[in-house]
Design an enzyme around this catalytic site. Structure first.
Site, PDB file in Angstrom:
ATOM      1  N   SER A  40       0.923  -1.075   0.029  1.00  0.00           N
ATOM      2  CA  SER A  40       0.041   0.201  -0.014  1.00  0.00           C
ATOM      3  C   SER A  40       1.077   1.272  -0.112  1.00  0.00           C
ATOM      4  CB  SER A  40      -0.957  -0.132   1.189  1.00  0.00           C
ATOM      5  OG  SER A  40      -1.286   1.325   1.602  1.00  0.00           O
TER       6      SER A  40
ATOM      7  N   TYR B 143      -0.957  -0.720  10.105  1.00  0.00           N
ATOM      8  CA  TYR B 143      -1.264  -1.118   8.762  1.00  0.00           C
ATOM      9  C   TYR B 143      -0.049  -0.751   8.029  1.00  0.00           C
ATOM     10  CZ  TYR B 143      -3.623  -1.089   4.167  1.00  0.00           C
ATOM     11  OH  TYR B 143      -4.029  -1.471   3.029  1.00  0.00           O
ATOM     12  N   ALA B 144       0.748   0.557   8.362  1.00  0.00           N
ATOM     13  CA  ALA B 144       1.903   1.106   7.662  1.00  0.00           C
ATOM     14  C   ALA B 144       2.957   0.116   7.674  1.00  0.00           C
ATOM     15  CB  ALA B 144       2.168   2.578   7.921  1.00  0.00           C
TER      16      ALA B 144
ATOM     17  N   LYS C  69       2.453  -2.884   5.688  1.00  0.00           N
ATOM     18  CA  LYS C  69       2.737  -2.943   4.487  1.00  0.00           C
ATOM     19  C   LYS C  69       4.258  -2.697   4.081  1.00  0.00           C
ATOM     20  CE  LYS C  69      -1.325  -3.825   3.045  1.00  0.00           C
ATOM     21  NZ  LYS C  69      -1.591  -5.122   2.206  1.00  0.00           N
TER      22      LYS C  69
HETATM   23  P1  NDP Z   1     -11.447  -6.357   1.227  1.00  0.00           P
HETATM   24  O1  NDP Z   1     -11.417  -6.147   2.706  1.00  0.00           O
HETATM   25  O2  NDP Z   1     -12.476  -5.896   0.403  1.00  0.00           O
HETATM   26  O3  NDP Z   1     -11.095  -7.838   0.917  1.00  0.00           O
HETATM   27  C1  NDP Z   1     -10.261  -8.578   1.686  1.00  0.00           C
HETATM   28  C2  NDP Z   1     -10.371 -10.155   1.564  1.00  0.00           C
HETATM   29  O4  NDP Z   1      -9.707 -10.882   2.340  1.00  0.00           O
HETATM   30  C3  NDP Z   1     -11.758 -10.241   2.265  1.00  0.00           C
HETATM   31  O5  NDP Z   1     -12.502 -11.154   1.276  1.00  0.00           O
HETATM   32  C4  NDP Z   1     -11.576 -10.701   3.449  1.00  0.00           C
HETATM   33  O6  NDP Z   1     -12.616 -11.577   3.950  1.00  0.00           O
HETATM   34  C5  NDP Z   1     -10.172 -11.505   3.244  1.00  0.00           C
HETATM   35  N1  NDP Z   1      -9.577 -11.839   4.548  1.00  0.00           N
HETATM   36  C6  NDP Z   1      -9.372 -11.273   5.527  1.00  0.00           C
HETATM   37  N2  NDP Z   1      -8.914 -11.886   6.522  1.00  0.00           N
HETATM   38  C7  NDP Z   1      -8.264 -12.975   5.652  1.00  0.00           C
HETATM   39  C8  NDP Z   1      -7.359 -14.181   6.394  1.00  0.00           C
HETATM   40  N3  NDP Z   1      -6.799 -14.286   7.530  1.00  0.00           N
HETATM   41  N4  NDP Z   1      -7.319 -14.933   5.451  1.00  0.00           N
HETATM   42  C9  NDP Z   1      -7.730 -15.003   4.230  1.00  0.00           C
HETATM   43  N5  NDP Z   1      -8.600 -14.234   3.676  1.00  0.00           N
HETATM   44  C10 NDP Z   1      -8.740 -12.845   4.499  1.00  0.00           C
HETATM   45  O7  NDP Z   1     -10.192  -5.746   0.801  1.00  0.00           O
HETATM   46  P2  NDP Z   1      -9.756  -4.699  -0.348  1.00  0.00           P
HETATM   47  O8  NDP Z   1     -10.028  -5.596  -1.474  1.00  0.00           O
HETATM   48  O9  NDP Z   1      -9.970  -3.330  -0.069  1.00  0.00           O
HETATM   49  O10 NDP Z   1      -7.900  -4.776  -0.110  1.00  0.00           O
HETATM   50  C11 NDP Z   1      -7.230  -5.581  -0.605  1.00  0.00           C
HETATM   51  C12 NDP Z   1      -5.856  -5.677  -0.501  1.00  0.00           C
HETATM   52  O11 NDP Z   1      -5.505  -4.265  -1.199  1.00  0.00           O
HETATM   53  C13 NDP Z   1      -5.528  -5.448   1.094  1.00  0.00           C
HETATM   54  O12 NDP Z   1      -4.194  -6.124   1.249  1.00  0.00           O
HETATM   55  C14 NDP Z   1      -5.371  -4.071   1.113  1.00  0.00           C
HETATM   56  O13 NDP Z   1      -4.578  -3.749   2.580  1.00  0.00           O
HETATM   57  C15 NDP Z   1      -4.735  -3.590  -0.197  1.00  0.00           C
HETATM   58  N6  NDP Z   1      -4.993  -2.254  -0.333  1.00  0.00           N
HETATM   59  C16 NDP Z   1      -6.443  -1.790  -0.314  1.00  0.00           C
HETATM   60  C17 NDP Z   1      -6.674  -0.422  -0.709  1.00  0.00           C
HETATM   61  C18 NDP Z   1      -7.911  -0.001  -0.804  1.00  0.00           C
HETATM   62  O14 NDP Z   1      -8.090   1.135  -1.042  1.00  0.00           O
HETATM   63  N7  NDP Z   1      -8.826  -0.568  -0.644  1.00  0.00           N
HETATM   64  C19 NDP Z   1      -5.554   0.560  -0.945  1.00  0.00           C
HETATM   65  C20 NDP Z   1      -4.031  -0.071  -0.747  1.00  0.00           C
HETATM   66  C21 NDP Z   1      -4.101  -1.456  -0.528  1.00  0.00           C
HETATM   67  P3  NDP Z   1     -13.740 -11.237   5.025  1.00  0.00           P
HETATM   68  O15 NDP Z   1     -14.733 -10.781   3.772  1.00  0.00           O
HETATM   69  O16 NDP Z   1     -14.049 -12.531   5.892  1.00  0.00           O
HETATM   70  O17 NDP Z   1     -13.289  -9.885   5.657  1.00  0.00           O
END
Ligand code: NDP
Length: 246
Positions: A141, A154-155, A158
């Protein structure tokens, strides 16, 4: 068809950015494994892709558990015999100012984001080392590069992913395996939809390209790094943030 006949695992791909990455890879000919802690939602995403004529399956996996990761990888190998691409995407936030941040909030974010990436990479690297090929794409991120008040956990996770990616890139380079990171900025997701118009305006002012990014923007960078177009690129972080942090 940039990923024809490739087997790609995307963690946390039941929804959000991970789902978009999986869809993009499937459209390019990959068989995608929709892996998520949320089993029902992962099944629904996989069914959706298969109904569109793509190749996918869903597997439950909690990336924080080495045992869960090992079980998932064994199932993939039983079924497909190989894993060519891994996108370590599963991630969470638990924001708080440092003085208010609980030990649980710190541990939860570091455990999913950083240890989860370690667990999957460690187990799957054995498979790729044997095959003498493979591509890791780790979702970092922009916050891991510039920091953010209220997101020290979080920082740190990442920034950790970026350092981890460079280190494994050096460890695996001689074995035909690349490792790169993608660092998204503000992306249109459920999380950013909740922001007020005023907050969005303030964000837009700091984005030279003038809008939020889309999950497709992130997926496009992942596709590039996962494809043979990026065979000579390793240890890099592609920032997908509309120019915000430059
Ligand atoms: P979401 O929360 O929409 O999706 C994350 C998914 O990961 C969910 O389905 C969640 O399940 C699943 N998850 C959570 N914990 C676990 C675990 N222990 N094992 C397996 N799966 C797990 O996140 P985003 O799509 O927004 O983000 C995706 C990635 O992008 C992340 O790494 C995030 O940090 C990064 N990111 C996102 C940004 C943004 O603006 N959205 C910006 C910068 C980086 P559940 O539904 O149960 O929570």
């Amino acid at each position: 068809m940039k990923l024809k006949d490739q087997v790609a695992l995307i963690t946390g791909s039941a929804r959000g950015i991970g789902k978009e990455i999986a869809t993009t890879f499937a459209k390019e000919g990959a068989t995608v494994i929709i892996s998520d802690i949320n089993t029902e939602s992962a099944e629904a995403t996989s069914t959706e892709l298969n109904e569109q004529g793509f190749s996918s399956c869903s597997l439950a996996c909690d990336v924080t558990s080495m045992q869960s990761v090992e079980e998932m990888v064994n199932k993939i190998l039983d079924k497909y015999k190989r894993i060519d691409i891994v996108v370590n995407n599963a991630g969470i936030t638990k924001d708080n100012l440092l003085l208010r941040m609980s030990e649980n909030e710190w541990d939860a974010v570091l455990t999913v984001n950083l240890k989860g990436t370690f667990n999957c990479t460690k187990v799957i690297s054995k498979v790729m080392l044997k095959a003498k090929k493979g591509k890791f794409v780790n979702i970092a991120s922009i916050i891991g590069i510039v920091g953010n008040a209220g997101q020290s956990n979080y920082a740190a996770s990442k920034a950790g992913i970026i350092g981890f990616t460079k280190s494994i890139a050096k460890e695996f380079a001689s074995r035909g395996i690349t490792a790169n990171a993608v660092a998204p900025g503000f992306i249109q997701t459920e999380m950013t939809e909740k922001l007020s118009d005023k907050a969005k305006e303030a964000i837009f002012k700091n984005i030279p390209l003038g809008s939020l990014g889309t999950p497709q923007d992130v997926a496009g960078a992942c596709l590039f790094l996962a494809s043979s177009d990026a065979d000579y690129i390793t240890g890099q972080t592609i920032v997908v943030d509309g120019g915000m942090a430059m």
